[in-house]
Scaffold this motif. Structure first.
Motif, PDB file in Angstrom:
ATOM      1  N   GLY A  57      18.152 -36.486 -58.006  1.00 44.06           N
ATOM      2  CA  GLY A  57      18.854 -36.017 -59.184  1.00 44.06           C
ATOM      3  C   GLY A  57      20.269 -36.541 -59.203  1.00 44.06           C
ATOM      4  O   GLY A  57      21.139 -35.968 -59.820  1.00 44.06           O
ATOM      5  N   SER A  58      20.468 -37.627 -58.475  1.00 41.31           N
ATOM      6  CA  SER A  58      21.802 -38.229 -58.483  1.00 41.31           C
ATOM      7  C   SER A  58      22.098 -38.749 -59.876  1.00 41.31           C
ATOM      8  O   SER A  58      21.197 -38.972 -60.665  1.00 41.31           O
TER       9      SER A  58
ATOM     10  N   LYS B 104      11.882 -31.557 -46.457  1.00 42.85           N
ATOM     11  CA  LYS B 104      12.769 -31.804 -45.318  1.00 42.85           C
ATOM     12  C   LYS B 104      13.124 -33.284 -45.250  1.00 42.85           C
ATOM     13  O   LYS B 104      12.394 -34.140 -45.725  1.00 42.85           O
ATOM     14  N   THR B 105      14.228 -33.585 -44.619  1.00 44.14           N
ATOM     15  CA  THR B 105      14.606 -34.968 -44.383  1.00 44.14           C
ATOM     16  C   THR B 105      13.683 -35.525 -43.315  1.00 44.14           C
ATOM     17  O   THR B 105      13.448 -34.888 -42.289  1.00 44.14           O
TER      18      THR B 105
ATOM     19  N   GLY C   4      16.293 -39.228 -52.292  1.00 46.07           N
ATOM     20  CA  GLY C   4      17.102 -38.689 -53.373  1.00 46.07           C
ATOM     21  C   GLY C   4      17.692 -39.737 -54.291  1.00 46.07           C
ATOM     22  O   GLY C   4      18.381 -39.400 -55.247  1.00 46.07           O
ATOM     23  N   GLU C   5      17.454 -41.022 -54.014  1.00 47.50           N
ATOM     24  CA  GLU C   5      17.960 -42.093 -54.867  1.00 47.50           C
ATOM     25  C   GLU C   5      16.800 -42.848 -55.477  1.00 47.50           C
ATOM     26  O   GLU C   5      15.705 -42.874 -54.921  1.00 47.50           O
TER      27      GLU C   5
ATOM     28  N   HIS D 240       7.656 -44.045 -55.030  1.00 52.39           N
ATOM     29  CA  HIS D 240       8.055 -43.055 -56.035  1.00 52.39           C
ATOM     30  C   HIS D 240       9.552 -43.138 -56.341  1.00 52.39           C
ATOM     31  O   HIS D 240      10.003 -42.606 -57.347  1.00 52.39           O
ATOM     32  N   ARG D 241      10.311 -43.834 -55.501  1.00 54.21           N
ATOM     33  CA  ARG D 241      11.752 -43.985 -55.725  1.00 54.21           C
ATOM     34  C   ARG D 241      12.082 -45.181 -56.616  1.00 54.21           C
ATOM     35  O   ARG D 241      13.244 -45.466 -56.856  1.00 54.21           O
TER      36      ARG D 241
END
Length: 192
Positions: free
Chosen positions: A171-172, A72-73, A103-104, A140-141
C-alpha cells in the motif's frame, strides 16, 4: 536430495503444494478451491514426483511460504530453484522479481526497463504468467500499468494478486490494487 518429491501443506489461505528435485524447488502451487484440485494440479505439472517428507531445505521454504501467507516477514531469497527448462528471458525476469521487496510493486513495463528490455512489458507479463515458483518468485508484486492487481498465474490457484498484496501489507504510495482504483482515497486537504 534424490529424485523428485512433493508435499501438500497447511497455510493461512489453504493447502498449498510444493515440488522439488535434486537442484531445488520445481514449483509451488497455491491452494485451489479444494485440496484434491491442488493435488491434481501438482500431479499434472510433476507426474514423476512422489509424495515425500520434505528435506530440510524444502521444509525451510515451506515454513517461509506459510509465514508469508500469515502476513509475517519471510525471506525466500535463498531458496534454490530448479530452473532447468525455464526460458533464459523468463529466468532473468524471475531473478529480478525476487529482488522486489515485500509491500512494493512494479509494473510489467518497469520490470522490462530495469532488465534493459524496454518495450518488453508483454514479454515480462508472459514470463510471469508461466511462473512455477509462486511466492518464492513474487510475481504478485508485478502489476499491469495502472496498478491493476489481476488474477495470478495458473499456479496461483484461486488466490488473487490483490489478496496476496493485502496479506503483505502492500500500500505504498506507488502501488495500487484494483481496490485502490475502484475506491480511491481522497488526498489530504491543504491546511490553511
Amino acid at each position: 536430495m534424490s529424485g523428485r518429491g512433493y508435499t501438500v501443506f497447511d497455510t493461512a489461505v489453504g493447502r498449498c503444494g510444493i515440488a522439488w528435485g535434486e537442484l531445488g524447488v520445481l514449483g509451488v502451487q497455491l491452494p485451489e478451491s479444494r485440496e484434491i484440485e491442488t493435488r491434481r494440479r501438482l500431479y499434472q505439472l510433476f507426474p514423476e514426483a512422489r509424495e515425500l517428507r520434505p528435506p530440510p531445505d524444502i521444509q525451510g521454504a515451506i515454513d517461509g511460504i506459510a509465514a508469508l501467507l500469515r502476513g509475517k516477514t519471510s525471506d525466500l531469497s535463498e531458496v534454490r530453484l530448479d530452473m532447468t527448462g525455464v526460458r533464459p528471458f523468463d529466468a532473468r525476469v524471475y531473478d529480478f522479481t525476487r529482488t522486489i521487496p515485500r509491500g512494493e510493486t512494479l509494473t510489467y513495463g518497469e520490470v522490462a526497463a530495469r532488465l534493459k528490455a524496454t518495450g518488453a512489458a508483454h514479454s515480462v507479463a508472459q514470463a510471469l504468467s508461466r511462473n512455477p515458483f509462486m511466492l518464492i518468485v513474487p510475481c504478485h508484486r508485478v502489476l499491469e500499468a495502472g496498478g491493476y492487481a489481476d488474477r495470478i498465474s495458473p499456479n496461483g490457484g484461486s488466490i488473487s494478486k490483490r489478496r496476496l498484496l493485502s496479506i503483505e501489507g502492500a500500500g505504498s504510495p506507488g502501488s495500487k490494487t484494483l481496490f485502490d482504483v475502484l475506491l480511491p482515497v481522497a488526498p489530504p486537504r491543504p491546511q490553511g
